[in-house]
Write an enzyme that holds these catalytic residues in place. Structure first.
Site, mmCIF file in Angstrom:
data_model
loop_
_atom_site.group_PDB
_atom_site.id
_atom_site.type_symbol
_atom_site.label_atom_id
_atom_site.label_comp_id
_atom_site.label_asym_id
_atom_site.label_seq_id
_atom_site.Cartn_x
_atom_site.Cartn_y
_atom_site.Cartn_z
ATOM 1 N N GLY A 124 3.939 -5.741 7.410
ATOM 2 C CA GLY A 124 4.244 -4.366 7.046
ATOM 3 C C GLY A 124 2.985 -3.538 6.877
ATOM 4 N N GLY A 165 1.589 0.468 5.351
ATOM 5 C CA GLY A 165 1.946 1.649 4.583
ATOM 6 C C GLY A 165 0.746 2.535 4.362
ATOM 7 N N GLY A 166 0.983 3.669 3.693
ATOM 8 C CA GLY A 166 -0.083 4.618 3.457
ATOM 9 C C GLY A 166 -1.153 4.101 2.518
ATOM 10 N N GLY A 216 -1.680 0.581 1.962
ATOM 11 C CA GLY A 216 -2.161 -0.751 2.285
ATOM 12 C C GLY A 216 -1.222 -1.483 3.223
ATOM 13 C CB VAL A 257 2.859 -6.222 3.235
ATOM 14 C CG1 VAL A 257 3.473 -7.454 2.568
ATOM 15 C CG2 VAL A 257 2.901 -5.030 2.283
ATOM 16 C CE LYS A 306 1.067 -2.136 -1.988
ATOM 17 N NZ LYS A 306 1.950 -1.453 -2.972
ATOM 18 C CG ASP A 343 6.944 6.499 -4.092
ATOM 19 O OD1 ASP A 343 7.533 7.463 -3.577
ATOM 20 O OD2 ASP A 343 6.134 5.795 -3.456
#
Length: 315
Positions: A26, A28-29, A31, A33, A46, A158
């Site tokens: 995965g 994301g903004g 970091g 995974v 992560k 969030d």
């Protein structure tokens, strides 16, 4: 932070093959995974984006580690360990070799086979039975209620499908506490830093930076609608007649599916209606008119009186 939760960086590097692309599951903004095997169990590692300046992203990292170490609940992702290390690495700059310091902030979680909710919702085959969708909604509420009842309370801030993970039995677990806050005293704060995903933010936060337990309630309402529709089908900013049409369409779609598959069509249709009504209350523009998470749970519990548990249905 407690010492027994710390995992040396070199061990996390080893189990992820040096944080390799092949191990990555995965992005994301904040970091990436990675999947690894740690002490005989699958884990999700992560890695927050590596930087060379101490202080950048430290607060987000400390929020996530500190709050997750405080909580243990079936509907909250389990933190297994963390690593925070500064390394000196050889780099080339303008033809010369030099040492550069890099800060590694890493979190190690239980690995969940069901992936994140945002990836699963668009699938046509995902959770065709209402009972499974309801179980996901209820589990998210249970996790949030636990956070809000902590002393002092923890506000997630969030909440969205991307931050809800599913295990192999479709049990939801609230994840990603990087923007979470521990709120004491009046249980309300004002901030100038508007961070998060705007589509799931309440209006008072976007406009004035108000933070309260009702932020998570507003986000929950949108997530509930998305679970019922399979997409972010309602923005919270349409006219009342459109709201009525929208809710009627959602209810009609589920009534048809329930009638074809359920042993308890009337009871489950009533449950769908209650979930729609509750979600709309959660998304009230005036935060004072929104219910608490505890009140949402109480409302959902009352719908279960005449519907046997899923386990009983299997028996």
């Amino acid at each position: 932070m407690t010492a027994e939760k710390r995992i040396p960086l070199h061990e996390l590097r080893e189990i992820t093959n040096g944080f390799s692309v092949d191990s990555r599951i995965g992005q994301g903004g904040y970091g990436d995974v990675y999947k690894g095997l740690y002490k005989g169990r699958d884990v999700a590692v992560k890695l927050l984006h590596v930087d060379t300046i101490q202080g950048i992203d430290d607060q987000q990292y400390l929020n996530e580690v500190g709050n997750l170490l405080r909580v243990k609940h079936p509907n909250i992702v389990q933190l297994l360990g963390y690593s925070y290390e500064t390394t000196s690495e050889l780099v080339e700059h303008k033809g010369k070799q030099g040492l550069s310091k890099h800060i590694y902030r890493v979190l190690c979680f239980e690995y969940l086979q069901g992936e994140s909710l945002d990836k699963r919702l668009p699938e046509e085959s995902f959770a065709p039975d209402w009972s499974i969708r309801y179980m996901i909604i209820k589990g998210i509420c249970e996790g949030l209620n636990f956070l809000h009842r902590c002393e002092p309370p923890i506000f997630h801030l969030d909440l969205k499908p991307a931050n809800i993970l599913l295990d192999s039995s479709m049990m939801p677990k609230v994840a990603d506490f990087g923007l979470s806050r521990v709120i004491s005293q009046s249980h309300t704060q004002v901030t100038k830093q508007i961070k998060g995903t705007q589509a799931y933010m309440p209006p008072e936060f976007i406009k004035d930076g108000y933070i309260s337990r009702k932020n998570d309630v507003f986000s929950l309402g949108l997530v509930m609608i998305e679970i019922m529709t399979g997409s972010l089908g309602y923005s919270g900013h349409i006219e009342m007649d459109e709201v009525v049409q929208f809710t009627q369409k959602v209810l009609s779609n589920w009534k048809n599916r329930i009638k074809a598959t359920s042993e308890y069509p009337l009871e489950e249709s009533h449950q769908v209606q209650t979930c729609i009504d509750t979600a709309m209350r959660c998304m009230e523009l005036d935060r004072n008119n929104r219910p608490t998470i505890a009140e949402v749970l109480d409302t959902l519990n009352k719908t279960e009186t005449h519907i046997p548990k899923r386990q009983e249905q299997k028996d």
